[in-house]
Design a protein around this motif. Structure first.
Motif, PDB file in Angstrom:
ATOM      1  N   THR A 185       0.805  -1.206   0.000  1.00  0.00           N
ATOM      2  CA  THR A 185       0.000   0.000   0.000  1.00  0.00           C
ATOM      3  C   THR A 185       0.837   1.254   0.000  1.00  0.00           C
ATOM      4  O   THR A 185       0.303   2.333  -0.167  1.00  0.00           O
TER       5      THR A 185
ATOM      6  N   PHE B 212     -12.508  -1.495  13.342  1.00  0.00           N
ATOM      7  CA  PHE B 212     -11.503  -2.546  13.198  1.00  0.00           C
ATOM      8  C   PHE B 212     -12.095  -3.821  13.780  1.00  0.00           C
ATOM      9  O   PHE B 212     -12.640  -3.810  14.876  1.00  0.00           O
ATOM     10  N   ASN B 213     -11.999  -4.914  13.041  1.00  0.00           N
ATOM     11  CA  ASN B 213     -12.566  -6.166  13.541  1.00  0.00           C
ATOM     12  C   ASN B 213     -11.800  -7.335  12.919  1.00  0.00           C
ATOM     13  O   ASN B 213     -11.881  -7.563  11.708  1.00  0.00           O
TER      14      ASN B 213
ATOM     15  N   VAL C 291     -13.256 -10.687  10.680  1.00  0.00           N
ATOM     16  CA  VAL C 291     -13.824 -10.570   9.331  1.00  0.00           C
ATOM     17  C   VAL C 291     -13.269 -11.609   8.354  1.00  0.00           C
ATOM     18  O   VAL C 291     -13.497 -11.514   7.153  1.00  0.00           O
TER      19      VAL C 291
ATOM     20  N   ASN D 124      -4.547  -9.599   8.908  1.00  0.00           N
ATOM     21  CA  ASN D 124      -3.756  -8.953   7.859  1.00  0.00           C
ATOM     22  C   ASN D 124      -3.678  -7.434   8.014  1.00  0.00           C
ATOM     23  O   ASN D 124      -2.792  -6.797   7.455  1.00  0.00           O
TER      24      ASN D 124
ATOM     25  N   SER E  10      -2.481   2.750   4.601  1.00  0.00           N
ATOM     26  CA  SER E  10      -3.481   1.771   4.211  1.00  0.00           C
ATOM     27  C   SER E  10      -4.246   2.366   3.045  1.00  0.00           C
ATOM     28  O   SER E  10      -4.614   3.540   3.087  1.00  0.00           O
TER      29      SER E  10
ATOM     30  N   HIS F  51     -10.476  -4.037  -0.540  1.00  0.00           N
ATOM     31  CA  HIS F  51     -10.163  -5.168   0.340  1.00  0.00           C
ATOM     32  C   HIS F  51     -10.476  -4.841   1.793  1.00  0.00           C
ATOM     33  O   HIS F  51     -10.314  -5.666   2.662  1.00  0.00           O
ATOM     34  N   THR F  52     -10.895  -3.600   2.046  1.00  0.00           N
ATOM     35  CA  THR F  52     -11.254  -3.208   3.414  1.00  0.00           C
ATOM     36  C   THR F  52     -12.755  -3.436   3.606  1.00  0.00           C
ATOM     37  O   THR F  52     -13.568  -2.969   2.808  1.00  0.00           O
ATOM     38  N   ILE F  53     -13.087  -4.144   4.666  1.00  0.00           N
ATOM     39  CA  ILE F  53     -14.477  -4.539   4.922  1.00  0.00           C
ATOM     40  C   ILE F  53     -15.087  -3.648   6.001  1.00  0.00           C
ATOM     41  O   ILE F  53     -14.454  -3.387   7.026  1.00  0.00           O
TER      42      ILE F  53
ATOM     43  N   PRO G 152     -17.256  -3.800   8.917  1.00  0.00           N
ATOM     44  CA  PRO G 152     -17.806  -4.897   9.716  1.00  0.00           C
ATOM     45  C   PRO G 152     -19.286  -4.711  10.059  1.00  0.00           C
ATOM     46  O   PRO G 152     -19.940  -5.673  10.466  1.00  0.00           O
TER      47      PRO G 152
ATOM     48  N   THR H 189      -6.045   1.126   8.990  1.00  0.00           N
ATOM     49  CA  THR H 189      -7.155   0.314   8.472  1.00  0.00           C
ATOM     50  C   THR H 189      -8.486   0.798   9.043  1.00  0.00           C
ATOM     51  O   THR H 189      -9.479   0.928   8.313  1.00  0.00           O
TER      52      THR H 189
ATOM     53  N   VAL I 143     -11.931   2.221   7.096  1.00  0.00           N
ATOM     54  CA  VAL I 143     -13.302   1.739   7.285  1.00  0.00           C
ATOM     55  C   VAL I 143     -14.228   2.913   7.589  1.00  0.00           C
ATOM     56  O   VAL I 143     -15.327   3.030   7.036  1.00  0.00           O
TER      57      VAL I 143
HETATM   58  P1  AMP Z   1      -4.492  -3.042   5.636  1.00  0.00           P
HETATM   59  O1  AMP Z   1      -3.838  -3.152   4.283  1.00  0.00           O
HETATM   60  O2  AMP Z   1      -3.520  -2.983   6.767  1.00  0.00           O
HETATM   61  O3  AMP Z   1      -5.516  -1.951   5.701  1.00  0.00           O
HETATM   62  O4  AMP Z   1      -5.250  -4.415   5.894  1.00  0.00           O
HETATM   63  C1  AMP Z   1      -6.318  -4.807   5.085  1.00  0.00           C
HETATM   64  C2  AMP Z   1      -6.605  -6.272   5.299  1.00  0.00           C
HETATM   65  O5  AMP Z   1      -7.147  -6.441   6.617  1.00  0.00           O
HETATM   66  C3  AMP Z   1      -7.637  -6.827   4.348  1.00  0.00           C
HETATM   67  O6  AMP Z   1      -7.047  -7.378   3.185  1.00  0.00           O
HETATM   68  C4  AMP Z   1      -8.316  -7.885   5.201  1.00  0.00           C
HETATM   69  O7  AMP Z   1      -7.556  -9.075   5.206  1.00  0.00           O
HETATM   70  C5  AMP Z   1      -8.277  -7.279   6.605  1.00  0.00           C
HETATM   71  N1  AMP Z   1      -9.450  -6.447   6.910  1.00  0.00           N
HETATM   72  C6  AMP Z   1     -10.394  -5.978   6.051  1.00  0.00           C
HETATM   73  N2  AMP Z   1     -11.287  -5.218   6.698  1.00  0.00           N
HETATM   74  C7  AMP Z   1     -10.918  -5.205   8.007  1.00  0.00           C
HETATM   75  C8  AMP Z   1     -11.459  -4.590   9.176  1.00  0.00           C
HETATM   76  N3  AMP Z   1     -12.576  -3.824   9.137  1.00  0.00           N
HETATM   77  N4  AMP Z   1     -10.799  -4.781  10.350  1.00  0.00           N
HETATM   78  C9  AMP Z   1      -9.675  -5.539  10.410  1.00  0.00           C
HETATM   79  N5  AMP Z   1      -9.143  -6.150   9.338  1.00  0.00           N
HETATM   80  C10 AMP Z   1      -9.738  -5.991   8.139  1.00  0.00           C
END
Ligand code: AMP
Ligand code: MG
Length: 345
Positions: free
Chosen positions: A21, A118-119, A122, A173, A247, A263-265, A267, A295, A299
């Motif tokens: 990233t 943050f969760n 997921v 991750n 991120s 890729h960010t969910i 929750p 992260t 979200v």
């Molecule tokens: P980052 O690149 O550090 O923002 O991490 C993104 C990765 O964290 C994603 O590819 C998922 O595997 C995981 N992830 C996605 N959404 C969440 C979330 N809301 N809270 C924690 N981990 C997440």
């Protein structure tokens, strides 16, 4: 912004599917006989690592760093079939090692702090949307409801045991690369090395200054048009005894029928986030915390993240934060005052 002069890009993409990233630039000293940095390059956690350190003995610590990162992957990676995390998710074991215990405790703390943005539960949602294992299927409402329940089911730590709903799958991750960077930094400290820049997939920890007393410099990547674009530095900051993590959704997404899925969910919906934030960078003492908060802000989205920062003055992860966002097709930025002061103008 063009690349910094007198700098060496230490970023390179992994050969695999996963992209980083942030582009990291470390400004090196001009060649100087007694202060050449040792540079280690390799792969871990499906991405690259790049480590620079100044060591009067010029030791090559790559074998030790590689075995540390290998042990980390065997514990916390979702890409290693037999990792402890994969076995915990499959409900084959419930006893955690030190790495997973720390990741879980820290994740639950950040979940409380960020009111659920943050969760780490997921895992199933991330896989279903197709970011981990390329199953690119759109879940139906029944599946979404089941995944939401699993992501919010109670979880407890009893000694070294995890007590969880069998349907709950963990995904660290969003925090693991940052924590791995912290662990490599701690290892270097134990070797008596106190001047280094550790970068695992764009999660960067710095310590000390270079031998001439100047700080390390790190570049924040300009959000790219697509996942394969060459990295360009958007903003550069000095870094001493701190970590910075960016991120972003712009490299890690997949596209189907013209729609980009982050890729960010979120929750609260079990769906990928869709707002205008392109990237968030957080400067903190500890890299895992910067990673987790970056992260969490992705979200929340820009407005909620700014409200969160305003409501938590002096609290973890709220001091130096930098947002790059899209405003009707134009890339704009917002920096907290502490981050603004860092920017090399
Ligand atoms: P980052 O690149 O550090 O923002 O991490 C993104 C990765 O964290 C994603 O590819 C998922 O595997 C995981 N992830 C996605 N959404 C969440 C979330 N809301 N809270 C924690 N981990 C997440
Ligand atoms: Mg993160």
């Amino acid at each position: 912004m063009k690349l910094l002069s007198n700098s060496t890009s230490v970023r390179h993409l992994s050969a695999g599917r996963f992209f980083v990233t942030a582009a990291i630039l470390a400004t090196l000293l001009p060649a100087c006989r007694r202060s050449e940095p040792v540079k280690l390059l390799g792969e871990a956690q499906g991405t690259y690592y790049s480590i620079l350190y100044f060591d009067p003995q010029q030791r090559n610590l790559q074998p030790q760093v590689d075995s540390l990162l290998l042990a980390f992957d065997r514990s916390a990676s979702l890409w290693v079939d037999s990792s402890l995390l994969r076995r915990v998710n499959a409900n084959l074991v419930d006893t955690l090692d030190d790495i997973l215990l720390t990741l879980l405790r820290n994740s639950l703390d950040v979940e409380r702090y960020t009111q659920g943005a943050f969760n780490c539960r997921v895992g199933r949602i991330v896989q279903t949307w197709g970011f981990s294992f390329k199953q690119r299927s759109e879940p139906d409402s029944t599946a979404l409801t089941a995944m939401l329940a699993a992501a919010h089911a109670p979880i407890a730590i009893d000694g070294r045991r995890i007590v969880k709903d069998p349907a709950t799958e963990l995904d660290f991750n969003a925090i693991a690369q940052g924590y791995a960077s912290d662990l490599v930094a701690q290892y270097l400290e134990r070797q008596g090395i106190h001047s280094y820049l550790v970068d695992i997939g764009g999660e960067v920890v710095s310590r000390g200054t270079k031998p001439d007393g100047t700080p390390w410099k790190v570049g924040i990547e300009q959000p790219a048009a697509d996942s394969l674009s060459a990295p360009v530095v958007h903003t550069a900051i000095p870094l001493t005894d701190q970590a910075v993590v960016t991120s972003g959704s712009y490299r890690k997404y997949y596209e189907r029928d013209g729609v980009k899925y982050s890729h960010t969910i979120d929750p609260s919906t079990a769906r990928p986030v869709t707002h205008s934030l392109l990237s968030v960078s957080v400067v903190e003492k500890e890299c895992w915390l910067a990673d987790a908060m970056a992260t969490a802000y992705m979200v929340m989205g820009l407005d909620s993240a700014c409200r969160f920062i305003a409501a938590h003055p002096g609290q973890p992860g709220t001091d130096a934060v930098y947002f790059i966002y899209d405003s009707c097709g134009t890339m704009k930025t917002h920096a907290t005052p502490a981050f603004d002061q860092l920017i090399i103008k």
